[in-house]
Design a protein around this motif. Structure first.
Motif, PDB file in Angstrom:
ATOM      1  N   TYR A 135      -3.835   4.531  -4.015  1.00 18.93           N
ATOM      2  CA  TYR A 135      -3.031   3.499  -3.355  1.00 18.93           C
ATOM      3  C   TYR A 135      -3.633   2.119  -3.543  1.00 18.93           C
ATOM      4  CZ  TYR A 135      -0.988   7.596  -1.218  1.00 18.93           C
ATOM      5  OH  TYR A 135      -0.381   8.798  -1.044  1.00 18.93           O
ATOM      6  N   ALA A 151      -1.839  -0.683   1.002  1.00 19.05           N
ATOM      7  CA  ALA A 151      -1.207   0.615   1.305  1.00 19.05           C
ATOM      8  C   ALA A 151      -2.244   1.583   1.855  1.00 19.05           C
ATOM      9  CB  ALA A 151      -0.560   1.197   0.052  1.00 19.05           C
ATOM     10  N   TYR A 152      -3.467   1.528   1.309  1.00 15.38           N
ATOM     11  CA  TYR A 152      -4.530   2.411   1.801  1.00 15.38           C
ATOM     12  C   TYR A 152      -4.867   2.081   3.251  1.00 15.38           C
ATOM     13  CZ  TYR A 152      -9.231   4.117   2.658  1.00 15.38           C
ATOM     14  OH  TYR A 152     -10.320   4.712   3.235  1.00 15.38           O
ATOM     15  N   ARG A 164      -2.226   3.429   5.514  1.00 13.11           N
ATOM     16  CA  ARG A 164      -2.296   4.897   5.631  1.00 13.11           C
ATOM     17  C   ARG A 164      -3.456   5.317   6.535  1.00 13.11           C
ATOM     18  NH1 ARG A 164       0.314   8.219   2.113  1.00 13.11           N
ATOM     19  NH2 ARG A 164      -1.366   9.730   2.191  1.00 13.11           N
TER      20      ARG A 164
END
Lengths: 287, 203
Positions: free
Chosen positions: B171, B175-176, B179
């Protein structure tokens, strides 16, 4: 299955099941399943079990890996058998994803340097490099790319490979089998094929292929970019293994065949992916 | 692209197939001998659940009232409920009556709203007279299971944080972070849509 495994682990004193703990159960597409035992969410012990196949050799390989690369490998705890049930346990470490940075590459370079000194008992090294022709030729005789494989095995690359010293390889050194601890130290998992091949450079090839997303065309294209940090690392790794870079590059099809041979015990999807690597390499010329 | 076939010397392992892994889930808890299994299901796909069970198997439809009537006493060492949904309490009570002491109810919950409340399922199992209920999130899903994650809040959170960290390289940094945050806040656990469970009838 589950209760028997936990009773065995507790009876051997590998994990205290009388104190509160949690377990997550991981299935595989092979013949095993594995448990991660945690306390308060913190990883403690990894337990692999199977009623379909013996884990004795894998346990010995894990124990040897722990001994050869103590700082890189989760500590092996033990192996037990009860009837058809085989269990092996290792300490579990908390880790994050492998990030291809300077620290990781330095740890990997040290790993490659250390491979030159790794020693395994003879029975854990079933295919000496001198027997590669026989071992690969027999396996690939009915393969759709058999004629290319036959030519490759009759070519100069195999003779170079046969002349190399037998150095036990991890056998599946791919990014998915790396972790990094909170301090950034590299951890390498999944030593079940340790020593199954002793061809120097195999681990570097599997890593290179993995960094190229499993795509042989990308791997070969990346090799043309000598200023790329990954390429610099690969040359440094070759140097650490006392393996000539030109030899390493020339051996690419042999590495691919050895890797595919090791993957014969994996699922059909994995084998098909690696057959695509062979197909791509069959369209290229190697010295 | 030419389709390449596996060589004759390749080994086919037992859990390569998703259906085999699904069957394995039902064999995880210990079951007393002679391991008589009752599969209570509607879907034809569930008929294969007991293929590698290792004991006599009876199939009955959930909609068949006769399927839930204990015919002259407890009959089974295990009852499989592959698609428990809605109000589970009456069904679990009926299943309790079909089991021998020490027998096990094993099943899956595919009802999205019910799966988000594992504590309610656990309470229903206890209310029906079962002991030692164990509830799990199924990853990535019941049709092709690869992992059972404990529903205990702390352990589930730790698992999903671990999974997010392990997939970090897949990612982008933003995005990481999202998450990881979702895993830490328990949102990933809350979004699970399928549960697997088992519980034992007291001896």
């Amino acid at each position: 299955v589950l209760d028997e495994v936990l009773q065995l682990v507790a009876a051997r004193g590998w994990f205290d099941t009388t104190r509160a703990y949690e377990k997550s159960i991981h299935l595989t597409q092979g013949a095993c399943l594995w448990l991660l035992l945690t306390r308060g969410g913190v990883s403690d012990t990894y337990v692999k079990c199977s009623t379909h196949l013996s884990l004795e050799t894998e346990a010995r390989r894990c124990a040897e890996a722990s001994r050869c690369y103590a700082t890189l490998v989760p500590r092996f705890v033990g192996h037990a058998q009860d009837g058809s049930l085989h269990v092996l346990a290792c300490r579990a470490v908390e880790y994050g994803a492998f990030l291809a940075g300077a620290r990781a590459f330095e740890d990997l370079r040290r790993y490659f340097a250390a491979t030159t000194a790794a020693q395994l008992p003879a029975d854990l090294k079933p295919v000496p490099n001198a027997d590669l022709r026989q071992s690969l030729g027999g396996y690939f005789a009915a393969h759709p790319l058999a004629s290319w494989i036959e030519r490759t095995l009759d070519g100069p690359a195999l003779r170079r490979a046969e002349a190399l010293p037998d150095l036990p390889q991890h056998g599946d050194l791919v990014v998915n089998n790396f972790g990094q601890t909170a301090s950034g130290a590299l951890v390498i998992f999944d030593w079940e094929d340790f020593g199954a091949s002793c061809l120097p450079g195999l681990d570097l090839f599997t890593l290179e292929l993995s960094l190229a997303g499993g795509d042989a065309a990308r791997l070969l294209a990346a090799r043309m970019r000598a200023d790329d940090p990954t390429q610099r690392f690969q040359r440094a790794a070759c140097s650490a293994m006392r393996l000539d870079w030109a030899d390493y590059a020339a051996l690419t099809p042999i590495y691919a065949l050895v890797f595919r041979h090791l993957k014969r015990n994996y699922g059909p999807g994995v084998r098909e992916r690696f057959d695509r690597v062979l197909l791509e390499l069959s369209r290229r010329a190697f010295p | 692209v030419q389709r390449l076939r596996a060589g004759a010397m390749d080994i086919e392992y037992p859990y390569a197939d998703a259906a085999a892994r699904r069957q394995l889930l039902y064999r995880l808890p210990s079951v007393p001998v002679p391991r008589r299994l009752l599969v209570l299901a509607e879907a034809a796909a569930d008929d294969a659940l007991g293929d590698s069970w290792g004991g006599p198997i009876t199939h009955r439809a959930l909609s068949d009232p006769g399927g839930l009537a204990p015919g002259g006493g407890a009959l089974f060492e295990a009852v499989a409920l592959p698609r428990l949904a809605g109000n589970a309490a009456p069904l679990l009570a009926a299943v309790h009556g079909l089991l021998v002491p020490g027998g096990v109810v094993i099943g899956g919950v595919t009802d999205r709203s019910a799966a988000r409340k594992p504590q309610r399922l656990r309470a229903s199992l206890i209310a029906a007279g079962f002991q030692q209920p164990e509830c799990w999130y199924v990853q990535p899903g019941m049709e092709s299971p690869m992992a059972l994650v404990p529903c205990d809040a702390l352990a589930a959170k730790a698992h999903f944080v671990r999974a997010a960290r392990a997939a970090r390289s897949l990612y982008s940094p933003p995005a990481y972070v999202l998450r990881l945050l979702a895993a830490r806040l328990g949102i990933v656990a809350w979004r699970q849509t399928e549960l697997f469970f088992w519980a034992r009838k007291p001896c």
